[in-house]
Design a protein around this motif. Structure first.
Motif, PDB file in Angstrom:
ATOM      1  N   ASP A  68       0.829  -1.209   0.000  1.00  0.00           N
ATOM      2  CA  ASP A  68       0.000   0.000   0.000  1.00  0.00           C
ATOM      3  C   ASP A  68       0.866   1.262   0.000  1.00  0.00           C
ATOM      4  O   ASP A  68       0.529   2.249  -0.651  1.00  0.00           O
ATOM      5  N   GLU A  69       1.999   1.214   0.700  1.00  0.00           N
ATOM      6  CA  GLU A  69       2.866   2.394   0.771  1.00  0.00           C
ATOM      7  C   GLU A  69       3.527   2.677  -0.575  1.00  0.00           C
ATOM      8  O   GLU A  69       3.599   3.832  -1.007  1.00  0.00           O
ATOM      9  N   THR A  70       4.027   1.633  -1.248  1.00  0.00           N
ATOM     10  CA  THR A  70       4.669   1.863  -2.549  1.00  0.00           C
ATOM     11  C   THR A  70       3.633   2.291  -3.594  1.00  0.00           C
ATOM     12  O   THR A  70       3.929   3.111  -4.461  1.00  0.00           O
ATOM     13  N   ALA A  71       2.421   1.747  -3.507  1.00  0.00           N
ATOM     14  CA  ALA A  71       1.372   2.154  -4.444  1.00  0.00           C
ATOM     15  C   ALA A  71       0.964   3.602  -4.209  1.00  0.00           C
ATOM     16  O   ALA A  71       0.720   4.346  -5.165  1.00  0.00           O
ATOM     17  N   LEU A  72       0.913   4.022  -2.961  1.00  0.00           N
ATOM     18  CA  LEU A  72       0.574   5.411  -2.660  1.00  0.00           C
ATOM     19  C   LEU A  72       1.675   6.358  -3.126  1.00  0.00           C
ATOM     20  O   LEU A  72       1.389   7.450  -3.634  1.00  0.00           O
ATOM     21  N   CYS A  77       3.243  10.283  -7.530  1.00  0.00           N
ATOM     22  CA  CYS A  77       3.993  10.640  -8.743  1.00  0.00           C
ATOM     23  C   CYS A  77       3.064  10.750  -9.951  1.00  0.00           C
ATOM     24  O   CYS A  77       3.233  11.647 -10.793  1.00  0.00           O
ATOM     25  N   ILE A  78       2.080   9.857 -10.050  1.00  0.00           N
ATOM     26  CA  ILE A  78       1.131   9.901 -11.170  1.00  0.00           C
ATOM     27  C   ILE A  78       0.346  11.208 -11.142  1.00  0.00           C
ATOM     28  O   ILE A  78       0.192  11.882 -12.168  1.00  0.00           O
ATOM     29  N   VAL A  79      -0.163  11.585  -9.971  1.00  0.00           N
ATOM     30  CA  VAL A  79      -0.976  12.800  -9.877  1.00  0.00           C
ATOM     31  C   VAL A  79      -0.119  14.042 -10.118  1.00  0.00           C
ATOM     32  O   VAL A  79      -0.562  14.987 -10.792  1.00  0.00           O
ATOM     33  N   LEU A  80       1.127  14.051  -9.637  1.00  0.00           N
ATOM     34  CA  LEU A  80       2.008  15.185  -9.901  1.00  0.00           C
ATOM     35  C   LEU A  80       2.276  15.321 -11.399  1.00  0.00           C
ATOM     36  O   LEU A  80       2.193  16.412 -11.964  1.00  0.00           O
TER      37      LEU A  80
END
Length: 157
Positions: A68-72, A77-80
């Motif tokens: 969950d931490e690596t996905a978050l 990064c995706i949203v940025l």
């Protein structure tokens, strides 16, 4: 690093603003970008959190397991990147895309257009009926690759 609720809110704001951009400028590119990145970014994270699916196991390929931490962190990064891409596109796109006005249609096109529309409307019940047949065959256990006609499966296309 932001949490999941903030990232979802940011993506919804981007979706709403890109919808406004489409209506104002007749340009749907930001809406396509934002909806696609919402579907491949926030939705899988949310589906895992709801327990509908689990993280993909890529350790077979030498990558570490997804948590969950690596996905978050990846979602941050995706949203940025999404914010940078959309804002840069909207900053550089300074022209309103004109709405295409069709030229005068030929008399033949004017004559056959109603018949084409009627034929298309008449084919809709046939498409629904054919899809029902294929679905019933799949539910009965027939193989879609070998026992169901591919012409029936492709008929709605």
């Amino acid at each position: 690093m932001f949490g999941f609720p903030e990232l979802v809110l940011a993506q919804f704001v981007l979706l709403g603003y890109s919808f406004y951009w489409m209506l104002k400028r007749n340009d749907e590119i930001p809406l396509l970008i934002n909806s696609c990145l919402f579907y491949i970014g926030c939705y899988p994270y949310w589906a895992v959190q709801m327990g509908w699916r689990s993280w993909l196991n890529l350790s077979v390929y030498g990558l570490e397991r997804i948590t969950d931490e690596t996905a978050l962190a990846a979602l941050n990064c995706i949203v940025l990147g999404q914010v940078c891409l959309v804002l840069t596109y909207q900053w550089r796109q300074n022209q309103t895309i004109p709405i295409a006005v069709p030229s005068k249609a030929d008399p033949l096109v004017k004559k056959i257009m109603p018949w084409i529309m009627l034929l298309g409307a008449a084919c809709l019940p046939l498409v629904v009926f054919t899809r029902g047949i294929v679905s019933a065959q799949r539910r009965s256990g027939l193989s879609a690759a070998f026992q169901i006609s591919s012409y029936l499966s492709s008929f709605p296309l």
